[in-house]
Design a protein around this motif. Structure first.
Motif, PDB file in Angstrom:
ATOM      1  N   GLU A   1      25.055  62.036  42.457  1.00 55.52           N
ATOM      2  CA  GLU A   1      25.754  60.919  41.844  1.00 55.52           C
ATOM      3  C   GLU A   1      26.698  60.266  42.849  1.00 55.52           C
ATOM      4  N   ILE A   2      26.521  58.994  43.056  1.00 59.71           N
ATOM      5  CA  ILE A   2      27.402  58.213  43.922  1.00 59.71           C
ATOM      6  C   ILE A   2      27.826  56.986  43.136  1.00 59.71           C
ATOM      7  N   GLU A   3      29.100  56.845  42.915  1.00 62.92           N
ATOM      8  CA  GLU A   3      29.592  55.737  42.106  1.00 62.92           C
ATOM      9  C   GLU A   3      29.753  54.487  42.960  1.00 62.92           C
ATOM     10  N   LEU A   4      29.194  53.391  42.494  1.00 61.89           N
ATOM     11  CA  LEU A   4      29.239  52.128  43.225  1.00 61.89           C
ATOM     12  C   LEU A   4      29.829  51.046  42.344  1.00 61.89           C
ATOM     13  N   ARG A   5      30.788  50.306  42.876  1.00 58.11           N
ATOM     14  CA  ARG A   5      31.408  49.210  42.130  1.00 58.11           C
ATOM     15  C   ARG A   5      31.457  47.945  42.977  1.00 58.11           C
ATOM     16  N   ILE A   6      31.332  46.816  42.306  1.00 56.76           N
ATOM     17  CA  ILE A   6      31.590  45.522  42.926  1.00 56.76           C
ATOM     18  C   ILE A   6      32.963  45.071  42.437  1.00 56.76           C
ATOM     19  N   LEU A   7      33.862  44.816  43.362  1.00 62.11           N
ATOM     20  CA  LEU A   7      35.219  44.395  43.025  1.00 62.11           C
ATOM     21  C   LEU A   7      35.463  42.982  43.547  1.00 62.11           C
ATOM     22  N   LEU A   8      36.120  42.163  42.742  1.00 61.70           N
ATOM     23  CA  LEU A   8      36.472  40.815  43.158  1.00 61.70           C
ATOM     24  C   LEU A   8      37.676  40.876  44.080  1.00 61.70           C
ATOM     25  N   LEU A   9      37.547  40.286  45.253  1.00 57.64           N
ATOM     26  CA  LEU A   9      38.640  40.212  46.209  1.00 57.64           C
ATOM     27  C   LEU A   9      39.300  38.843  46.094  1.00 57.64           C
ATOM     28  N   CYS A  10      40.617  38.812  45.957  1.00 60.87           N
ATOM     29  CA  CYS A  10      41.300  37.524  45.787  1.00 60.87           C
ATOM     30  C   CYS A  10      42.724  37.611  46.307  1.00 60.87           C
ATOM     31  N   GLY A  11      43.358  36.452  46.403  1.00 58.02           N
ATOM     32  CA  GLY A  11      44.764  36.387  46.751  1.00 58.02           C
ATOM     33  C   GLY A  11      45.602  36.352  45.485  1.00 58.02           C
ATOM     34  N   SER A  12      46.894  36.471  45.651  1.00 60.37           N
ATOM     35  CA  SER A  12      47.774  36.476  44.478  1.00 60.37           C
ATOM     36  C   SER A  12      47.797  35.120  43.785  1.00 60.37           C
ATOM     37  N   ASP A  13      47.374  34.067  44.485  1.00 59.49           N
ATOM     38  CA  ASP A  13      47.320  32.753  43.853  1.00 59.49           C
ATOM     39  C   ASP A  13      46.250  32.714  42.766  1.00 59.49           C
ATOM     40  N   LEU A  14      45.110  33.366  43.019  1.00 61.34           N
ATOM     41  CA  LEU A  14      44.088  33.420  41.976  1.00 61.34           C
ATOM     42  C   LEU A  14      44.566  34.279  40.809  1.00 61.34           C
ATOM     43  N   LEU A  15      45.240  35.379  41.128  1.00 63.99           N
ATOM     44  CA  LEU A  15      45.788  36.229  40.069  1.00 63.99           C
ATOM     45  C   LEU A  15      46.745  35.417  39.199  1.00 63.99           C
TER      46      LEU A  15
END
Length: 307
Positions: free
Chosen positions: A190-204
Motif C-alpha cells: 500500500e502506497i498512499e498517493l494524493r494530488i494537492l493544490l499548490l497556491c499562494g495565500s492570495d488564492l486562499l
C-alpha cells in the motif's frame, strides 16, 4: 515512517502564468522542501496547469505562448512538468475540474486508487487489478515474494516520472496516453498517493470572498484533495482561514509552508513582471528566467500597457 508508508504527493498549480515567474517555480520548491521536512510526505511530481484562453482576464496572452513560457521555465527541473489539458479544452475549466481530471488520469494511467485527504484508502494505491494472477510479474525463483522498499519506490518513480516529469518538446505538447496502464508491472504494498493544490495565500484569501467560489467546489478542493499554501508578504493565514466556514471545517487539510524565506509578492506577481517589461526595467531578471525573457522579447509579448 518508512519511505513506503509516507504519503506520496503530486503538487498541482493552476493559474494564468501570464507569464510564469521565478516565484512560481520557487513555490513548488519551497512546498516540496517543507513537505519533506515534515517527515510525512514524499513529493514525486509537480504539475503546472495554465488556464484556458476563455478565462477572460485582461491582458491574457494566447495559451500557445503561455504553455511555451511555462515549458521554458521548468526545462531544468527534473520533477515539474507543464500540462496542456486545461488549455486544450473547449472552454474554461474550474480548478475543481482540473483536480478531478488529474485524479482520474492517475487512476487510468497508473492503476492508482487515490485516497482523498479525509478518508485515506485502505486498498493498495498502486497495484494490479484484483482479477489478475496474484503472482507478481517481476518474480522469479531468486526474488523474494514481497517487493523491497527500493523496488517499490523505484517502480512508482518510474511510472509517475512518465506522467509528471517527462516534458515534451517546447513546440509540441501531447497528452499522456490515457489507455496505458503503468501500474501492472509489479504488485505493490500500500502506497498512499494524493494530488494537492499548490497556491499562494492570495488564492486562499479569495475563498473568503462571498460568491466568488462555488461552495460545492470548495468542499471538493479543500475537503477531498487538500491544499498547500505558500504565504506571501507575511500573510496571516490563520486569520484568513477563520473568515471562511469551509476553510475552518477542513483546516487540517490545509498545509501552510513555514520556512525562513522572505517571499515578497513582487517575486511571484506576473503583473509586476509585465510592468517591468513594458517600462524596460532591468529588474525584470529578478522576476523571470532568462529563457522566458528571451521568448517574450522574440515574440513581442506584453509590449502594450493592456498586456
Amino acid at each position: 515512517m518508512t519511505e513506503t508508508t509516507k504519503t506520496h504527493v503530486i503538487l498541482l498549480a493552476c493559474g494564468s502564468f501570464n507569464p510564469i515567474t521565478k516565484g512560481h517555480i520557487q513555490m513548488f520548491e519551497r512546498a516540496r522542501d517543507y513537505l519533506h521536512k515534515t517527515g510525512r510526505f514524499i513529493v514525486i511530481g509537480g504539475i503546472v496547469s495554465p488556464v484556458h484562453d476563455s478565462y477572460g482576464k485582461q491582458g491574457l496572452v494566447s495559451s500557445r505562448h503561455r504553455l511555451i513560457m511555462c515549458q521554458l521555465a521548468v526545462q531544468n527541473s527534473d520533477w515539474i512538468r507543464v500540462d496542456p489539458w486545461e488549455c486544450y479544452q473547449d472552454t474554461w475549466q474550474t480548478t475543481c475540474s482540473v483536480l478531478e481530471h488529474h485524479r482520474d488520469l492517475m487512476k487510468r494511467v497508473t492503476g492508482c486508487i487515490l485516497s482523498n485527504v479525509n478518508t485515506p484508502s485502505m486498498t493498495p494505491v498502486i497495484g494490479q487489478p484484483q482479477h489478475e494472477n496474484t503472482q507478481p510479474i517481476y518474480q522469479n525463483s531468486n526474488v523474494p515474494t514481497k517487493p523491497t522498499a527500493a523496488k517499490i519506490l523505484g517502480k512508482v518513480g518510474e511510472s509517475l516520472t512518465r506522467i509528471c516529469c517527462v516534458r515534451p518538446p517546447v513546440e509540441r505538447f501531447t497528452f499522456v496516453d490515457e489507455n496505458a496502464n503503468l501500474g501492472t508491472v509489479m504488485r505493490y504494498e500500500e502506497i498512499e498517493l494524493r494530488i494537492l493544490l499548490l497556491c499562494g495565500s492570495d488564492l486562499l484569501e479569495s475563498f473568503c470572498i462571498p460568491g466568488l467560489w462555488n461552495e460545492a467546489d470548495m468542499e471538493v478542493i479543500v475537503g477531498d484533495f487538500g491544499i498547500v499554501v505558500v504565504p506571501r508578504d507575511a500573510a496571516d493565514t490563520d486569520r484568513i482561514m477563520n473568515h471562511s466556514s469551509i476553510l475552518r471545517k477542513y483546516k487540517n487539510n490545509i498545509m501552510v509552508v513555514k520556512d525562513d524565506i522572505n517571499h515578497p509578492m513582487s517575486v511571484v506577481s506576473s503583473t509586476k513582471s509585465r510592468l517591468a517589461l513594458q517600462h524596460g526595467d532591468g529588474h525584470v531578471v529578478d522576476y523571470l528566467s532568462q529563457p522566458v525573457i528571451d521568448y517574450i522579447l522574440k515574440s513581442q509579448l506584453y509590449i502594450n500597457a493592456s498586456g
